[in-house]
Design a protein around this motif. Sequence first.
Motif, PDB file in Angstrom:
ATOM      1  N   THR A   6      -0.863  -3.798  25.270  1.00  0.00           N
ATOM      2  CA  THR A   6      -2.921  -2.864  26.132  1.00  0.00           C
ATOM      3  C   THR A   6      -3.377  -4.006  25.497  1.00  0.00           C
ATOM      4  O   THR A   6      -4.024  -3.802  26.485  1.00  0.00           O
ATOM      5  CB  THR A   6      -2.942  -1.391  26.188  1.00  0.00           C
ATOM      6  N   ARG A   7      -3.557  -4.084  24.480  1.00  0.00           N
ATOM      7  CA  ARG A   7      -4.266  -4.927  23.912  1.00  0.00           C
ATOM      8  C   ARG A   7      -4.660  -5.899  24.236  1.00  0.00           C
ATOM      9  O   ARG A   7      -5.913  -6.043  24.406  1.00  0.00           O
ATOM     10  CB  ARG A   7      -4.847  -5.200  22.159  1.00  0.00           C
ATOM     11  N   ALA A   8      -4.225  -6.522  24.940  1.00  0.00           N
ATOM     12  CA  ALA A   8      -3.565  -7.845  25.756  1.00  0.00           C
ATOM     13  C   ALA A   8      -4.106  -7.560  26.793  1.00  0.00           C
ATOM     14  O   ALA A   8      -5.423  -8.715  27.611  1.00  0.00           O
ATOM     15  CB  ALA A   8      -2.425  -8.496  26.003  1.00  0.00           C
ATOM     16  N   ALA A   9      -4.001  -6.941  27.790  1.00  0.00           N
ATOM     17  CA  ALA A   9      -4.798  -6.375  28.472  1.00  0.00           C
ATOM     18  C   ALA A   9      -6.320  -6.061  28.747  1.00  0.00           C
ATOM     19  O   ALA A   9      -7.133  -7.143  29.641  1.00  0.00           O
ATOM     20  CB  ALA A   9      -4.405  -5.675  29.446  1.00  0.00           C
ATOM     21  N   VAL A  10      -6.247  -5.916  27.876  1.00  0.00           N
ATOM     22  CA  VAL A  10      -8.451  -5.424  27.614  1.00  0.00           C
ATOM     23  C   VAL A  10      -8.772  -6.907  27.012  1.00  0.00           C
ATOM     24  O   VAL A  10      -9.976  -6.876  27.696  1.00  0.00           O
ATOM     25  CB  VAL A  10      -8.409  -4.371  25.894  1.00  0.00           C
ATOM     26  N   ARG A  11      -8.193  -7.447  26.434  1.00  0.00           N
ATOM     27  CA  ARG A  11      -9.000  -8.640  26.643  1.00  0.00           C
ATOM     28  C   ARG A  11      -9.280  -9.682  27.478  1.00  0.00           C
ATOM     29  O   ARG A  11      -9.473  -9.697  27.832  1.00  0.00           O
ATOM     30  CB  ARG A  11      -7.944  -9.826  24.794  1.00  0.00           C
ATOM     31  N   ASP A  12      -7.430  -9.326  28.735  1.00  0.00           N
ATOM     32  CA  ASP A  12      -8.017 -10.136  29.532  1.00  0.00           C
ATOM     33  C   ASP A  12      -8.447  -9.912  30.729  1.00  0.00           C
ATOM     34  O   ASP A  12      -9.589 -10.748  31.221  1.00  0.00           O
ATOM     35  CB  ASP A  12      -6.723 -10.050  30.113  1.00  0.00           C
TER      36      ASP A  12
END
Length: 197
Positions: free
Chosen positions: A180-186
């Motif tokens: 989820t954090r990776a998606a937010v950063r994207d």
Amino acid sequence: MITLGLTGSIGMGKSTVAAMFRDEGVPVFDADEAVHQLQGPGGRIVSAIEAMFPGTTGPEGVDRPALRAQVFGDQAAFARLESIMHPAVGEERETFLARHAGAALVVLDVPLLFETGGDAGVDRVAVVSAPPDVQRRRTLARPGMTAARFEEILARQMPDAAKRARADFVIPTGGSLDETRAAVRDVIACLEALAGG
């Protein structure tokens, strides 16, 4: 400034995602938090709620269970409550935007973004989404939540599939927090590129 509307149905993990945006340094306006302040001790809409729904407030502000008992299942009563809430939350949002006028990106965390037409007031929309079984499990684990109340809340919200279809970004929360954090950063990287270009 780019305004990102962050939304998602109950139990989808929106609060967790909002916190991730904050962790990345993005200012976040939390509509639910604004409601709690407006309805809390000394909140500026407490007297208006008491006038419309007698017996629902006290020294601690709005007595949420008492108010819920007066509006539960009554669409007309719920509409009257919204006529007090929505303008006040809108004023809080405008104050937040003015305070963060120099930011390249801000997030407006609004549970009923599509349902209230708030998507027209933002530049992009991100929808937080999880599988239905995960959503149900998370929601029913909340203190005081019942299956009937969960169904009533869902009935007032646009279906998840419809929200995802209208979103610019979908942030999945059914997997790990790292995913989820990776998606937010994207999403942040994409919007920063948009702002820069």
